[in-house]
Design an enzyme around this catalytic site. Structure first.
Site, PDB file in Angstrom:
ATOM      1  CB  SER A 106      43.392  30.960  43.040  1.00  0.00           C
ATOM      2  OG  SER A 106      43.269  31.813  44.167  1.00  0.00           O
ATOM      3  CG  ASP A 107      37.477  28.470  45.127  1.00  0.00           C
ATOM      4  OD1 ASP A 107      37.260  29.448  45.868  1.00  0.00           O
ATOM      5  OD2 ASP A 107      36.674  27.527  45.009  1.00  0.00           O
TER       6      ASP A 107
END
Ligand code: BGC
Length: 855
Positions: free
Chosen positions: A243-244
């Site tokens: 994920s960011d």
């Protein structure tokens, strides 16, 4: 381009051994341990798990990013090589340069103990208003994909995982956590997915980052269709999807969307939530295995899984790279000379054209002006920020490089920054940070280089975040001059500022946005005036900060605030007048202008493309005073240059990295050629820019209404005013003639690989100028108009008078179009129009040929 890693160990045998080690590890782990692999242990790492056992997984460290490897600390105390910004690498149009960037990042990652680098950023320059434009390569998907793939190949050749990001359509910053990009299939496939597809198919990245935003209604960390369907199913991505930072929002959504790693930790949507979901029968354990297997494979590839051969056995790099020399060379290759003409002659390089004022032809006095000459922006703001050991300023480098007898004068002109710089030694401050516990007892002290406090992940003296109550910045200020000084407090939380015997501030500063990154990248600032005399006794200064209980922007493990300082101000008019006066007395003037941390950075989009402050006025007045005026633009993205036809030369240096000053001296004085070409079209006026929208509508949607027409294609599509400079433009220091174009159609490969060549072209060019030079030969396909697009490019070099052949391969993909009804690629109907030239608008040779394309 051959992007395959060269090391034999990354062979089929090694693949099989790694797969076996991954299965063995998986079989030995219980559910909570497997789940522990799926979330960060802290801000930058995963694991370790089962250390010492036969299936141990070492601590896996991830680090930003695209312009240097920061490592686990966000402070100058842990320096890194600062590379030119990705836009600059885009401007080299040079796959070897991009591969070198990858190798240097790998070398830095190994030095700093990182196993994965969160780069490259291969989003597109959809619009120049995007605040993070400097961190991506180009408006063109082919240029972006080819350079991104070369960088990934270099990084992974060095044994370090690359992380192409942000998948996908994270092309602006406004509401980046929640914006829902609406784009049709053709637009996504032909533009925004294209660089990712090329990278995945040609270089097998070991890690890839899901963007914060949604695409067509689904957030990217949960996007089953784009993650499981397209990325893995169609393209064969076998790496892990991360994920960011803080971009994973729902346990079940992320599991369904194929998100393998939620960062940062320790609190993520996985952990205990996922263990509970499995125990309650909402997620099958074999689904957890699918995710864990991919994280284990990542660990195996970077050499952290016991029993698995790393993809690249050490020593990873064939020969160590000289960091400072490499970044100096890259910078010069990236500078784009947009204009170079004074009274019919070239004004750059300085000293070769002669001057009316210096009868012997040599430039004896150079009047430098502009803040960016002494305080350059060497890199963009945000997560790509690194702290170099040293930054060469253009002013110092030019002074060091000019021959004896040449004088370089300097006038800073008005300061365009609205944020005061951190109070520093040079301003007369001596500061120490004192860490206090919850009971106010002193826990540790740290000497400060300046008034900026930024601790991320760990605190000085090994203090734990849970024990930290307050941080005090204490010291003294010895005024260098008399007058009204400015002090600023910048940060989020409670602050008390004392100077002398006065309390200047004692109140709370609130974050102005919900974006956690914006809370520390663009914190609120309050400014205070302080009258003080030079020569007076040092004034005691104290800034007390109570750390917010929930961390800055909700991010734990982060302390971030600043004491800013501004010297007594001289009027802007006076500063401009001084610059113009010294320019009038010199043989030539060099004005440095650029964007500021506030106007061009991650976390916010740009409101205007105009240069901040009175920089336009500075250039206009200096150019009026001295017609031999060179302007150097220090910006990561297009800015407006209303004076561009009134100056003799115009040079873009982007954010050139730590050796930018030296590279500029090389280029201005002629030791190196400004080798870059525009990776993005530059407008003349804001109203002309064809794609401007970055703000979502009231439903939170951002329609990519322009479809596949962005960049130079959008300018053609709009058929309105011409831009200032087209995509691909750049002069260099010599001239080129295009002599011939030969095309050979190739048999289409049966394997369906869209990056296999379907035609080979040979372009013969001759250097007809005065010195050896470098040319970027550009091949476009399609009839004149908005559908003509870049198909291939190559860098060639030749001595004065010499001819050279550029060999350009045309991949199948550039002669295909996406059919949204049948969800498949179709060949563009032939014959194909080939156009070769120096920019999207400077075509020198054309031809037509029917290609043998698979149906
Ligand atoms: C950025 C990413 C970056 C991450 C970690 C995010 O805010 O969008 O590009 O890698 O932070 O710093």
């Amino acid at each position: 381009m051959d992007c395959a890693p060269r090391h034999a160990a990354d062979s089929r045998d090694a693949d099989l051994q790694r797969a076996a080690a991954v299965e063995a590890a998986l079989a030995a782990l219980d559910l909570p341990t497997k789940v522990a692999l799926l979330g960060g242990a802290d801000m930058w790492s995963v694991g370790p798990v089962g250390a010492g056992s036969a299936t141990g997984f070492g601590r896996l460290v991830l680090s930003d990013g695209p312009a240097g490897v920061r490592g686990e600390n966000w402070t100058p105390e842990d320096p890194s090589i600062a590379l030119p910004s990705p836009t600059a690498i885009g401007a080299t149009w040079d796959t070897e340069a991009a591969r070198t960037v990858g190798l240097l990042l790998a070398q830095e990652a190994r030095r700093k103990g990182a196993h994965a680098v969160l780069a490259p950023t291969v989003n597109l320059h959809r619009t120049p208003y995007a605040g993070r434009h400097f961190e991506a390569y180009s408006e063109d998907p082919q240029l972006t994909g080819v350079l991104g793939a070369a960088l990934v190949a270099g990084l992974q050749q060095g044994g370090v995982a690359a992380t192409p990001k942000h998948y996908v359509a994270n092309d602006a910053e406004t509401d980046r956590f929640s914006v829902d990009v609406r784009a049709d299939g053709r637009t996504l496939r032909e533009l925004y997915l294209e660089p990712f597809e090329r990278i995945v198919r040609s270089t097998r990245p070991w890690l890839l980052m899901a963007a914060y935003n949604s695409v067509n209604g689904v957030t990217m960390s949960e996007h089953d269709v784009l993650n499981n369907g397209v990325l893995r199913g169609e393209w064969g991505f076998d790496g892990a999807l991360v994920s960011d930072w803080t971009g994973a929002r729902s346990t079940l959504g992320c599991v369904r969307g194929g998100l393998d790693l939620a960062m940062p930790g320790p609190d993520t949507v996985y952990g205990e939530h996922l263990v509970a979901a499995v125990r309650e029968g909402r997620v099958a354990e074999k689904t957890v295995d699918v995710l864990a297997r991919r994280v284990l494979l990542l660990a195996a590839r970077v050499g952290l899984l016991d029993g698995a051969p790393p993809a690249v056995p050490g020593p990873a790099l064939p020969a160590p790279l000289d960091g400072p020399a490499t970044v100096r060379d890259l910078a010069a290759r990236s500078f784009v000379l947009l204009r170079n003409e004074y009274a019919g002659n070239a004004v750059l390089p300085l000293g070769t054209g002669g001057s009316a004022e210096s009868p012997d032809g040599a430039v004896r006095r150079i009047a430098v002006s502009g803040l960016h000459a002494s305080a350059p922006r060497f890199g963009g703001g945000g997560s790509s920020q690194v702290f170099p050991e040293q930054v060469s300023t253009p002013l110092d480098a030019l002074r060091a490089a000019v021959p004896a007898g040449t004088e370089v004068t300097y006038e800073p002109g008005p300061d365009p920054r609205s944020r005061l710089a951190p109070a520093s030694d040079a301003d007369g401050f001596r500061l120490t940070a004192v860490l206090h516990g919850l009971d106010d007892a002193e826990l540790a002290r740290a000497e400060q280089r300046d008034g900026s406090v930024r601790w991320m992940g760990s605190l000085p003296g090994g203090v734990s975040f849970a024990d930290l109550g307050r941080v005090e910045l204490v010291g003294e200020f010895t005024p260098r001059e008399s007058g009204t000084h400015r002090l600023a407090v910048r940060g989020v939380g409670h602050f008390r500022l004392e100077a002398g015997n006065r309390v200047l501030y004692d109140a709370e500063l609130q974050a102005e946005s919900e974006d956690p990154a914006a809370a520390f990248l663009h914190p609120p600032q309050r400014t205070f005036m302080l009258d003080a005399e030079a020569e007076q006794a040092p004034l005691p200064v104290r800034l007390l900060h109570s750390v917010p209980a929930h961390g800055v922007g909700g991010l734990f493990g982060l302390v971030s605030f600043e004491l800013g300082y501004g010297a007594p101000a001289v009027s802007e008019e006076e500063l401009i007048e001084r610059a113009a006066r010294t320019a009038a007395e010199a043989d030539c003037a060099v004005v440095f202008v650029g964007t500021t941390d506030e106007t061009e950075s991650e976390g916010v989009d740009r409101e205007t493309l105009a240069l901040p402050g009175s920089q336009d006025e500075l250039v206009a007045r200096v150019a009026h005073a001295n017609p031999r005026t060179v302007v150097v633009v220090n910006a990561g993205a297009p800015v407006l240059m209303p004076w561009r036809e009134d100056v003799a030369a115009l040079l873009l240096c982007w954010f050139p990295g730590e050796a930018g000053g030296e590279a500029l001296a090389d280029v201005l004085l002629g030791a190196a050629e400004p080798g870059g070409r525009l990776p993005t079209t530059w407008p003349d006026a804001e109203d002309d820019v064809p794609v401007r929208q970055v703000v979502p509508d009231s439903d939170g949607q951002l329609p990519y209404a322009e479809g596949p027409y962005i960049g130079y294609r959008a300018w053609r599509h709009a058929a309105g005013p011409e831009p200032a400079y087209w995509f691909g433009h750049g002069l260099g220091y010599t001239r080129w003639e295009y002599e011939s174009l030969n095309i050979t159609a190739l048999e289409a490969a049966a394997d369906g690989d869209p990056y296999r060549p379907v035609a080979r072209t040979t372009v013969r060019v001759r250097n007809i100028g005065p010195r050896a030079g470098r040319e970027v030969v550009q091949l476009y396909l399609g009839p004149e108009g908005p559908d003509r697009r870049l198909a291939s490019f190559a860098v060639v070099e030749a001595p004065a008078g010499g001819a050279v052949e550029a060999h350009l391969q045309v991949p199948l993909r550039v002669v295909q179009t996406w059919d949204d009804t049948h969800l498949t690629w179709h060949p563009c109907p032939g014959p194909q129009h080939f156009a070769v030239g120096r920019s999207a608008a400077d075509i020198r040779l054309t031809a037509e040929l029917e290609l043998k394309l698979p149906a």
